[in-house]
Design a protein around this motif. Structure first.
Motif, PDB file in Angstrom:
ATOM      1  N   ALA A 179      -1.856  52.430  -3.558  1.00  0.00           N
ATOM      2  CA  ALA A 179      -1.946  53.992  -3.105  1.00  0.00           C
ATOM      3  C   ALA A 179      -1.360  54.713  -4.287  1.00  0.00           C
ATOM      4  O   ALA A 179      -1.852  56.010  -4.373  1.00  0.00           O
ATOM      5  N   ALA A 180      -0.381  54.280  -4.755  1.00  0.00           N
ATOM      6  CA  ALA A 180       0.399  54.830  -5.858  1.00  0.00           C
ATOM      7  C   ALA A 180      -0.298  54.775  -7.291  1.00  0.00           C
ATOM      8  O   ALA A 180       0.274  55.088  -8.249  1.00  0.00           O
ATOM      9  N   GLY A 181      -1.225  53.966  -7.404  1.00  0.00           N
ATOM     10  CA  GLY A 181      -1.983  53.655  -8.740  1.00  0.00           C
ATOM     11  C   GLY A 181      -1.483  52.560  -9.589  1.00  0.00           C
ATOM     12  O   GLY A 181      -1.374  52.458 -10.703  1.00  0.00           O
ATOM     13  N   GLU A 182      -0.595  51.831  -8.810  1.00  0.00           N
ATOM     14  CA  GLU A 182       0.234  50.652  -9.582  1.00  0.00           C
ATOM     15  C   GLU A 182      -0.597  49.438  -9.325  1.00  0.00           C
ATOM     16  O   GLU A 182      -0.921  49.026  -8.605  1.00  0.00           O
ATOM     17  N   THR A 183      -0.524  48.505 -10.369  1.00  0.00           N
ATOM     18  CA  THR A 183      -0.935  47.253 -10.412  1.00  0.00           C
ATOM     19  C   THR A 183       0.326  46.204 -10.003  1.00  0.00           C
ATOM     20  O   THR A 183       1.496  46.792  -9.958  1.00  0.00           O
ATOM     21  N   SER A 184       0.128  44.825  -9.699  1.00  0.00           N
ATOM     22  CA  SER A 184       1.290  44.053  -9.596  1.00  0.00           C
ATOM     23  C   SER A 184       1.219  42.761 -10.482  1.00  0.00           C
ATOM     24  O   SER A 184       0.273  42.748 -11.026  1.00  0.00           O
ATOM     25  N   SER A 185       2.165  42.180 -10.196  1.00  0.00           N
ATOM     26  CA  SER A 185       2.164  40.713 -10.793  1.00  0.00           C
ATOM     27  C   SER A 185       1.256  39.685  -9.937  1.00  0.00           C
ATOM     28  O   SER A 185       1.145  40.231  -8.835  1.00  0.00           O
ATOM     29  N   ALA A 186       0.992  38.479 -10.205  1.00  0.00           N
ATOM     30  CA  ALA A 186       0.094  37.633  -9.359  1.00  0.00           C
ATOM     31  C   ALA A 186       1.395  36.631  -8.863  1.00  0.00           C
ATOM     32  O   ALA A 186       2.257  36.251 -10.063  1.00  0.00           O
ATOM     33  N   CYS A 187       1.266  36.199  -8.057  1.00  0.00           N
ATOM     34  CA  CYS A 187       1.952  34.978  -7.479  1.00  0.00           C
ATOM     35  C   CYS A 187       1.598  33.639  -7.798  1.00  0.00           C
ATOM     36  O   CYS A 187       0.318  33.495  -8.269  1.00  0.00           O
ATOM     37  N   SER A 188       2.347  32.696  -7.869  1.00  0.00           N
ATOM     38  CA  SER A 188       1.780  31.560  -8.200  1.00  0.00           C
ATOM     39  C   SER A 188       1.121  30.794  -6.928  1.00  0.00           C
ATOM     40  O   SER A 188       1.407  31.045  -5.996  1.00  0.00           O
ATOM     41  N   ILE A 189       0.145  30.048  -7.344  1.00  0.00           N
ATOM     42  CA  ILE A 189      -0.766  29.400  -6.206  1.00  0.00           C
ATOM     43  C   ILE A 189      -0.177  27.921  -6.052  1.00  0.00           C
ATOM     44  O   ILE A 189      -0.947  27.190  -5.224  1.00  0.00           O
ATOM     45  N   TYR A 190       0.695  27.419  -6.653  1.00  0.00           N
ATOM     46  CA  TYR A 190       1.204  26.128  -6.583  1.00  0.00           C
ATOM     47  C   TYR A 190       2.337  26.016  -5.735  1.00  0.00           C
ATOM     48  O   TYR A 190       3.124  26.777  -5.451  1.00  0.00           O
ATOM     49  N   GLY A 191       2.341  24.846  -4.993  1.00  0.00           N
ATOM     50  CA  GLY A 191       3.579  24.399  -4.116  1.00  0.00           C
ATOM     51  C   GLY A 191       3.501  24.942  -2.763  1.00  0.00           C
ATOM     52  O   GLY A 191       4.598  25.140  -1.991  1.00  0.00           O
ATOM     53  N   CYS A 192       2.364  25.211  -2.245  1.00  0.00           N
ATOM     54  CA  CYS A 192       2.302  25.932  -0.887  1.00  0.00           C
ATOM     55  C   CYS A 192       1.492  24.954  -0.121  1.00  0.00           C
ATOM     56  O   CYS A 192       0.020  25.280   0.022  1.00  0.00           O
ATOM     57  N   PRO A 193       1.826  24.224   0.655  1.00  0.00           N
ATOM     58  CA  PRO A 193       1.269  23.384   1.537  1.00  0.00           C
ATOM     59  C   PRO A 193       0.681  23.866   2.772  1.00  0.00           C
ATOM     60  O   PRO A 193       1.150  24.991   3.266  1.00  0.00           O
ATOM     61  N   VAL A 194      -0.547  23.516   3.033  1.00  0.00           N
ATOM     62  CA  VAL A 194      -1.450  24.301   3.980  1.00  0.00           C
ATOM     63  C   VAL A 194      -1.574  23.253   5.288  1.00  0.00           C
ATOM     64  O   VAL A 194      -2.068  23.668   6.428  1.00  0.00           O
ATOM     65  N   GLY A 195      -1.353  22.048   5.125  1.00  0.00           N
ATOM     66  CA  GLY A 195      -1.598  20.961   6.030  1.00  0.00           C
ATOM     67  C   GLY A 195      -1.806  19.758   5.469  1.00  0.00           C
ATOM     68  O   GLY A 195      -1.350  19.452   4.208  1.00  0.00           O
ATOM     69  N   LYS A 196      -2.339  18.673   6.344  1.00  0.00           N
ATOM     70  CA  LYS A 196      -2.358  17.291   5.931  1.00  0.00           C
ATOM     71  C   LYS A 196      -3.996  16.792   6.078  1.00  0.00           C
ATOM     72  O   LYS A 196      -4.402  17.381   6.887  1.00  0.00           O
ATOM     73  N   ASN A 197      -4.420  16.261   5.222  1.00  0.00           N
ATOM     74  CA  ASN A 197      -5.826  15.551   5.332  1.00  0.00           C
ATOM     75  C   ASN A 197      -5.658  14.609   6.108  1.00  0.00           C
ATOM     76  O   ASN A 197      -4.724  14.021   6.867  1.00  0.00           O
ATOM     77  N   ALA A 198      -7.081  13.730   6.316  1.00  0.00           N
ATOM     78  CA  ALA A 198      -7.138  12.777   7.288  1.00  0.00           C
ATOM     79  C   ALA A 198      -6.621  11.551   6.873  1.00  0.00           C
ATOM     80  O   ALA A 198      -5.933  10.700   7.593  1.00  0.00           O
ATOM     81  N   SER A 199      -6.053  11.372   5.524  1.00  0.00           N
ATOM     82  CA  SER A 199      -5.405  10.353   5.251  1.00  0.00           C
ATOM     83  C   SER A 199      -3.693  10.597   5.085  1.00  0.00           C
ATOM     84  O   SER A 199      -2.930   9.817   4.912  1.00  0.00           O
ATOM     85  N   GLY A 200      -3.462  11.569   5.946  1.00  0.00           N
ATOM     86  CA  GLY A 200      -1.892  12.010   5.812  1.00  0.00           C
ATOM     87  C   GLY A 200      -1.297  12.716   4.529  1.00  0.00           C
ATOM     88  O   GLY A 200       0.019  12.826   4.549  1.00  0.00           O
ATOM     89  N   ASP A 201      -2.286  12.945   3.534  1.00  0.00           N
ATOM     90  CA  ASP A 201      -1.528  13.564   2.204  1.00  0.00           C
ATOM     91  C   ASP A 201      -1.756  15.094   2.559  1.00  0.00           C
ATOM     92  O   ASP A 201      -2.460  15.808   3.068  1.00  0.00           O
ATOM     93  N   VAL A 202      -0.659  15.756   1.776  1.00  0.00           N
ATOM     94  CA  VAL A 202      -0.438  16.879   1.931  1.00  0.00           C
ATOM     95  C   VAL A 202      -1.517  17.914   1.162  1.00  0.00           C
ATOM     96  O   VAL A 202      -1.811  17.222  -0.121  1.00  0.00           O
ATOM     97  N   VAL A 203      -1.928  18.930   1.717  1.00  0.00           N
ATOM     98  CA  VAL A 203      -3.064  19.591   0.993  1.00  0.00           C
ATOM     99  C   VAL A 203      -2.427  21.074   0.606  1.00  0.00           C
ATOM    100  O   VAL A 203      -1.849  21.488   1.482  1.00  0.00           O
ATOM    101  N   ASN A 204      -2.424  21.196  -0.666  1.00  0.00           N
ATOM    102  CA  ASN A 204      -1.889  22.466  -1.244  1.00  0.00           C
ATOM    103  C   ASN A 204      -2.832  23.595  -1.371  1.00  0.00           C
ATOM    104  O   ASN A 204      -4.106  23.179  -1.442  1.00  0.00           O
ATOM    105  N   PHE A 205      -2.496  24.699  -1.256  1.00  0.00           N
ATOM    106  CA  PHE A 205      -3.457  25.958  -1.410  1.00  0.00           C
ATOM    107  C   PHE A 205      -4.136  26.063  -2.674  1.00  0.00           C
ATOM    108  O   PHE A 205      -5.230  26.215  -2.722  1.00  0.00           O
ATOM    109  N   SER A 206      -3.467  25.366  -3.660  1.00  0.00           N
ATOM    110  CA  SER A 206      -3.881  25.368  -5.033  1.00  0.00           C
ATOM    111  C   SER A 206      -5.309  24.560  -5.326  1.00  0.00           C
ATOM    112  O   SER A 206      -5.993  24.631  -6.151  1.00  0.00           O
ATOM    113  N   SER A 207      -5.596  23.660  -4.371  1.00  0.00           N
ATOM    114  CA  SER A 207      -6.773  23.042  -4.300  1.00  0.00           C
ATOM    115  C   SER A 207      -8.011  23.591  -3.595  1.00  0.00           C
ATOM    116  O   SER A 207      -9.018  23.105  -3.720  1.00  0.00           O
ATOM    117  N   PHE A 208      -7.887  24.877  -3.225  1.00  0.00           N
ATOM    118  CA  PHE A 208      -8.977  25.626  -2.650  1.00  0.00           C
ATOM    119  C   PHE A 208      -9.470  26.699  -3.912  1.00  0.00           C
ATOM    120  O   PHE A 208      -8.760  26.886  -4.827  1.00  0.00           O
TER     121      PHE A 208
END
Length: 162
Positions: free
Chosen positions: A106-135
């Motif tokens: 609203a103030a006309g400003e842009t921002s920096s971008a966050c890192s997409i790495y290291g954010c777990p979202v759950g575990k797959n059927a094999s029990g491995d951690v799935v990270n956000f960066s895989s999407f």
């Protein structure tokens, strides 16, 4: 086919950017959205405590098939965004990340971008951690989100079957 999409974002930093993306989505044919609430309503829910916010998130996710995470400077560090991602993954939603940091607030400003790495979202059927960066991750400005959002949603639904 109509898709119910849940939009996840850091409310304080990116609500203006989220409104721009969401409004572009709801003006297209065959779309339905969820995951947006105005400031006064959000503050009211927040005052009721963490469990009230989580109940609201759960209600908004009901019936959705896609979760779109609108990525600003701190998005993936926010506890409610992490909760939304975990619940979305657990319920089988397709997940997409879209950088919105180049959109002006609203103030006309842009921002920096966050890192997409290291954010777990759950575990797959094999029990491995799935990270956000895989999407799939897109940039609203650079990848012409206004035109391409619908195709990103359909591609995610068709390729992220679990």
């Amino acid at each position: 086919m109509a898709r119910k999409v849940f939009f996840s974002f850091h409310y304080d930093n990116d609500v203006w950017r989220a409104m721009n993306v969401r409004n572009s989505w709801v003006t297209k044919p065959d779309t339905e959205s969820a995951g947006y609430i105005d400031h006064a309503d959000f503050e009211k829910i927040l005052r009721q405590g963490e469990q009230a916010v989580k109940r609201w998130i759960d209600d908004q996710l009901f019936g959705s098939s896609v979760t779109i995470v609108l990525l600003g400077a701190e998005t993936l560090q926010r506890p409610f965004v992490k909760y939304e991602l975990e619940k979305s993954y657990a319920r089988g939603n397709a997940i997409i990340g879209i950088f919105v940091n180049k959109l002006k607030n609203a103030a006309g400003e842009t921002s920096s971008a966050c890192s997409i790495y290291g954010c777990p979202v759950g575990k797959n059927a094999s029990g491995d951690v799935v990270n956000f960066s895989s999407f799939p991750i897109y940039d609203w400005v650079d990848n012409n989100g206004y035109t391409n959002l619908g195709s990103w949603v359909e591609l995610a639904i068709n390729t992220q079957k679990r």
